[in-house]
Enzyme design. Structure first.
Site, PDB file in Angstrom:
ATOM      1  NE  ARG A  36      43.418  43.933  36.440  1.00 36.96           N
ATOM      2  CZ  ARG A  36      43.230  43.927  35.147  1.00 36.96           C
ATOM      3  NH1 ARG A  36      43.496  45.005  34.431  1.00 36.96           N
ATOM      4  NH2 ARG A  36      42.793  42.857  34.533  1.00 36.96           N
ATOM      5  CB  SER A  72      45.582  42.658  32.524  1.00 38.72           C
ATOM      6  OG  SER A  72      45.241  42.376  31.212  1.00 38.72           O
ATOM      7  CG  HIS A  73      45.500  46.708  30.330  1.00 38.37           C
ATOM      8  ND1 HIS A  73      44.528  45.857  30.808  1.00 38.37           N
ATOM      9  CD2 HIS A  73      45.097  47.952  30.627  1.00 38.37           C
ATOM     10  CE1 HIS A  73      43.569  46.574  31.358  1.00 38.37           C
ATOM     11  NE2 HIS A  73      43.886  47.848  31.270  1.00 38.37           N
ATOM     12  CG  ASP A 103      47.283  42.179  27.741  1.00 35.69           C
ATOM     13  OD1 ASP A 103      47.513  41.040  27.280  1.00 35.69           O
ATOM     14  OD2 ASP A 103      46.409  42.402  28.597  1.00 35.69           O
ATOM     15  CG  ASP A 136      46.918  39.213  31.038  1.00 41.18           C
ATOM     16  OD1 ASP A 136      46.974  40.162  30.231  1.00 41.18           O
ATOM     17  OD2 ASP A 136      45.845  38.812  31.537  1.00 41.18           O
ATOM     18  CG  ASP A 178      44.086  38.952  28.597  1.00 36.47           C
ATOM     19  OD1 ASP A 178      44.901  39.876  28.406  1.00 36.47           O
ATOM     20  OD2 ASP A 178      43.250  38.961  29.528  1.00 36.47           O
ATOM     21  NE  ARG A 179      43.398  44.484  27.562  1.00 35.82           N
ATOM     22  CZ  ARG A 179      42.906  45.687  27.826  1.00 35.82           C
ATOM     23  NH1 ARG A 179      43.284  46.721  27.092  1.00 35.82           N
ATOM     24  NH2 ARG A 179      42.073  45.858  28.812  1.00 35.82           N
ATOM     25  CB  THR A 234      32.824  45.993  29.916  1.00 31.51           C
ATOM     26  OG1 THR A 234      32.345  46.873  28.901  1.00 31.51           O
ATOM     27  CG2 THR A 234      34.345  46.012  29.927  1.00 31.51           C
ATOM     28  CD  GLU A 273      35.706  42.633  26.805  1.00 29.40           C
ATOM     29  OE1 GLU A 273      34.879  43.244  27.491  1.00 29.40           O
ATOM     30  OE2 GLU A 273      36.795  42.233  27.252  1.00 29.40           O
ATOM     31  CB  SER A 291      39.238  46.672  25.657  1.00 28.92           C
ATOM     32  OG  SER A 291      38.658  45.421  25.990  1.00 28.92           O
ATOM     33  CE  LYS A 300      41.218  40.780  27.443  1.00 23.56           C
ATOM     34  NZ  LYS A 300      40.446  40.951  28.682  1.00 23.56           N
TER      35      LYS A 300
HETATM   36  C1  VG1 Z   1      39.066  46.862  30.529  1.00 22.62           C
HETATM   37  C2  VG1 Z   1      38.380  46.701  29.189  1.00 22.62           C
HETATM   38  C3  VG1 Z   1      37.560  45.431  29.176  1.00 22.62           C
HETATM   39  C4  VG1 Z   1      38.461  44.239  29.523  1.00 22.62           C
HETATM   40  C5  VG1 Z   1      39.162  44.485  30.843  1.00 22.62           C
HETATM   41  C6  VG1 Z   1      40.146  43.412  31.203  1.00 22.62           C
HETATM   42  O1  VG1 Z   1      38.100  46.981  31.548  1.00 22.62           O
HETATM   43  O2  VG1 Z   1      37.565  47.817  28.903  1.00 22.62           O
HETATM   44  O3  VG1 Z   1      36.957  45.271  27.920  1.00 22.62           O
HETATM   45  O4  VG1 Z   1      37.706  43.061  29.609  1.00 22.62           O
HETATM   46  O5  VG1 Z   1      39.874  45.718  30.796  1.00 22.62           O
HETATM   47  O6  VG1 Z   1      41.131  43.286  30.227  1.00 22.62           O
HETATM   48  P1  VG1 Z   1      37.665  48.392  32.174  1.00 22.62           P
HETATM   49  O7  VG1 Z   1      36.685  48.064  33.261  1.00 22.62           O
HETATM   50  O8  VG1 Z   1      38.921  49.040  32.645  1.00 22.62           O
HETATM   51  O9  VG1 Z   1      37.058  49.171  31.049  1.00 22.62           O
HETATM   52  V1  VG1 Z   1      42.666  42.765  30.698  1.00 22.62           V
HETATM   53  O10 VG1 Z   1      43.555  42.525  29.366  1.00 22.62           O
HETATM   54  O11 VG1 Z   1      43.004  43.877  31.856  1.00 22.62           O
HETATM   55  O12 VG1 Z   1      42.356  41.244  31.484  1.00 22.62           O
HETATM   56 CO    CO Z   2      45.212  41.264  29.732  1.00 21.69          CO
END
Ligand code: VG1
Ligand code: CO
Length: 583
Positions: free
Chosen positions: A25, A124-125, A300, A302, A304-305, A368, A387, A389, A400
């Site tokens: 990213r 993603s988010h 979010d 994409d 998945d959340r 994670t 998770e 998150s 997810k």
């Molecule tokens: C975060 C979350 C983690 C999740 C990841 C991807 O990672 O804490 O639980 O799997 O995002 O989610 P990090 O390394 O920033 O803590 V998503 O929805 O960005 O695919």
């Molecule tokens: Co996501």
């Protein structure tokens, strides 16, 4: 038939193309540099090996964020040049991350072909737009994110890359209309198949859940529903599933038109960023005077959340996965034969552990990132996982799944209200959660994020915490000097995971401080940001006594929060007196 040639383009490595928790990213501006995306894609092809790439079928799509359409055309041309046989693209380049996983696992092409993997274009988010983030990750044949062995190889390749292959003479493919386009290359035919983004996913959901019982719930005049896609790709699925299949009102959908910049917002479904939904559900600062819906959820970028809300009530993601696991067998037909096991990521609260214990289920604690659940699921050891998150899912795919989680909750609500006659009071989301706490105890839980802090300060903070772990007497002196009501630290370590299926070891997965009463403090550096560093602090306290499960979260956790901030010297190392986001 249009013919193309393969051209080899000289290139030099870029620094920092290391995939994080979930792919690479970076700011769009970084991705737009000449050769930047190409290098990463070629490094991925090289990591997979020419034998696996030649003749393969690859899915290429994403959450539709800014720069996706350009990236898709580049990846199509590079796939053709590397000998890929078919590229499958969701219409307009849109596929949610869970839908990609579903398409890899379930879709059969017009010639009987199956997909071998996928480039998913999403950050993603993270926000999108010309000044925001773009992202790319690779998923494997099982539909799950590439494991560390592959992402490490990709990264290594990016540090030494000298050339990439791209098709010359291959026109841009119109991805706005469904259908198959065929081209001729040096190694034979190459085709691009543009297909409807939702069909396969909707079919899978209908095979997992009892749509009729959810329809009945939605039709109950006492029930009301609201779904916020935050202008992410979930909107494309929400309309099909919640409105067309399940009969929800169109007006129950918020921000369900996917936009390249997510409407300028932060497509992260939590109490801070999903503002509109939070207001509607009666959890905002001001009371609109309008009665909130019974059930609300958000996704979010994409999809998945998920965030699940009841009327004026927030369900923590850690509780959500525990509640889904506890109710899955009776409420969701897919699980009627029982659960194979459950799993959570390390920082996720232990609410799921208590359920696993109670129901005598296999239980796993992984680092994670969703990639760690895949092996367990492939080996038939895990059915439901989650998770903290806002990620929840099951072994129906290897990502997810935001909409799945909403359907799981609707199924539980439908089951609990199956004998409800129109007009009776419904068993609410809050009732279900409080009943769960009464049975299993409550895990008070919160996460503090310190976003975009100075990277060296963050590193020093973590190093200090690791160092402190060698002297628990010193730690307990600090703890007891702060507040009463916090028990002693009995153990502290850096989390390390040995995959029970393939034996691979992942180190440095977060720093843990474990207290005598089961409370925990966890510190991690985020692996999904695109700038600076983000420190995540996870705070958890278990309360078994049913007379104490109704406390205000803030009051219950205040002593532990204070301990965490002092132990870590948060303000000293980061200059921040408060977190950016609290979830
Ligand atoms: C975060 C979350 C983690 C999740 C990841 C991807 O990672 O804490 O639980 O799997 O995002 O989610 P990090 O390394 O920033 O803590 V998503 O929805 O960005 O695919
Ligand atoms: Co996501």
């Amino acid at each position: 038939m249009v013919m193309f040639n393969v051209s080899r383009v000289d290139t030099t490595p870029f620094d920092g193309q290391k995939p994080g928790t979930s792919g690479l990213r970076k700011k769009v501006k970084v991705f737009k540099q000449p050769h930047y995306l190409e290098n990463f894609v070629q490094a991925t092809f090289n990591a997979l090996g020419a034998d696996n790439v030649r003749g393969a079928t690859l899915v290429v799509s994403g959450d539709g964020r800014y720069y996706s359409k350009d990236a898709i055309q580049i990846i199509i041309k590079m796939s053709a040049a590397n000998g890929v046989r078919r590229v499958w693209v969701g219409q307009n380049g849109l596929l949610s991350t869970p839908a990609v996983s579903c398409v890899i696992r379930e879709r059969v092409g017009h010639d009987g072909s199956k997909a071998n993997g996928s480039f998913i274009l999403t950050a993603s988010h993270n926000p999108g737009g010309p000044n925001e983030d773009f992202g790319i990750k690779y998923n494997m044949e099982n539909g799950g994110p590439a494991p560390e062995s592959v992402t490490n190889k990709i990264y290594e390749n990016t540090t030494s890359i000298k050339e990439y292959l791209i098709a010359e003479g291959l026109p841009d493919v119109d991805i706005s209309v469904t259908g198959v386009s065929s081209f001729g290359g040096p190694e034979g035919q190459f085709e691009v198949d543009v297909f409807d983004s939702a069909t396969d996913y909707v079919k899978l959901m209908k095979s997992i859940f009892d749509f009729q019982s959810i329809q009945k719930l939605i039709a109950n005049p006492k029930f009301s529903f609201c779904y916020d896609a935050l202008h992410g790709v979930a909107g494309a699925y929400a309309k099909r599933i919640f409105v067309e299949e399940l009969g929800a009102q169109e007006s129950s959908l918020l921000n369900c038109v996917p936009k390249e910049d997510f409407g300028g917002g932060h497509p992260d479904p939590n109490l801070t960023y999903a503002k509109e939904l939070v207001e509607r559900m009666g959890l905002g600062k001001t009371d609109s005077g309008i009665e909130p819906p019974e059930f609300g959820a958000a996704a979010d970028g994409d999809a998945d959340r998920n965030m699940v809300l009841g009327k004026r009530f927030f369900v923590t993601p850690s509780d959500s996965v525990a509640i889904i696991a506890a109710n899955a067998v009776e409420s969701i037909p897919y699980f009627s034969g029982g659960l194979k096991g459950v799993a959570r990521s390390m920082p996720t609260s232990a609410a799921l552990d208590v359920v696993a214990n109670h129901l005598n289920l296999k239980f796993f604690e992984v680092p994670t990132g969703w990639k760690f659940f895949g092996n367990l699921m492939d080996a038939g050891m895990c059915s439901v996982c989650g998770e903290e998150s806002f990620g929840t899912g099951s072994d129906h795919i290897r990502e997810k799944d935001g909409i799945w989680a909403v359907l799981a909750w609707l199924s539980i609500l439908a089951y609990k209200n199956k004998d409800n006659h129109n007009g009776d009071k419904l068993v609410s989301v809050e009732d279900i959660v409080r009943q769960h706490w009464a049975t299993y105890g409550r895990h008070y839980y919160t996460r503090y994020d310190y976003e975009n802090v100075d990277a060296s300060g963050a590193k020093d903070l973590m190093a200090n915490l690791v160092n402190l772990q060698t002297n628990l007497d010193e730690v307990n002196k600090i703890v007891s000097g702060i507040r009463s009501g916090v028990s002693n630290v009995v153990n502290a370590d850096e989390f390390e995971y040995k995959d029970p299926v393939d034996g691979s070891i992942s180190k440095h997965q977060g720093i843990r401080y474990l207290f005598a009463d089961g409370s925990r403090l966890v510190f991690r550096l985020s692996g999904t940001g695109s700038e600076g560093a983000t420190i995540r602090l996870y705070i958890e306290q278990y309360e078994k006594d049913s007379s104490k499960i109704g406390r205000e979260l803030h009051d219950a956790l205040a002593p532990l929060v204070e301990v965490a901030l002092k132990l870590s010297k948060m303000e000293e190392f980061t200059g921040r007196s408060a977190p950016t986001v609290i979830t």
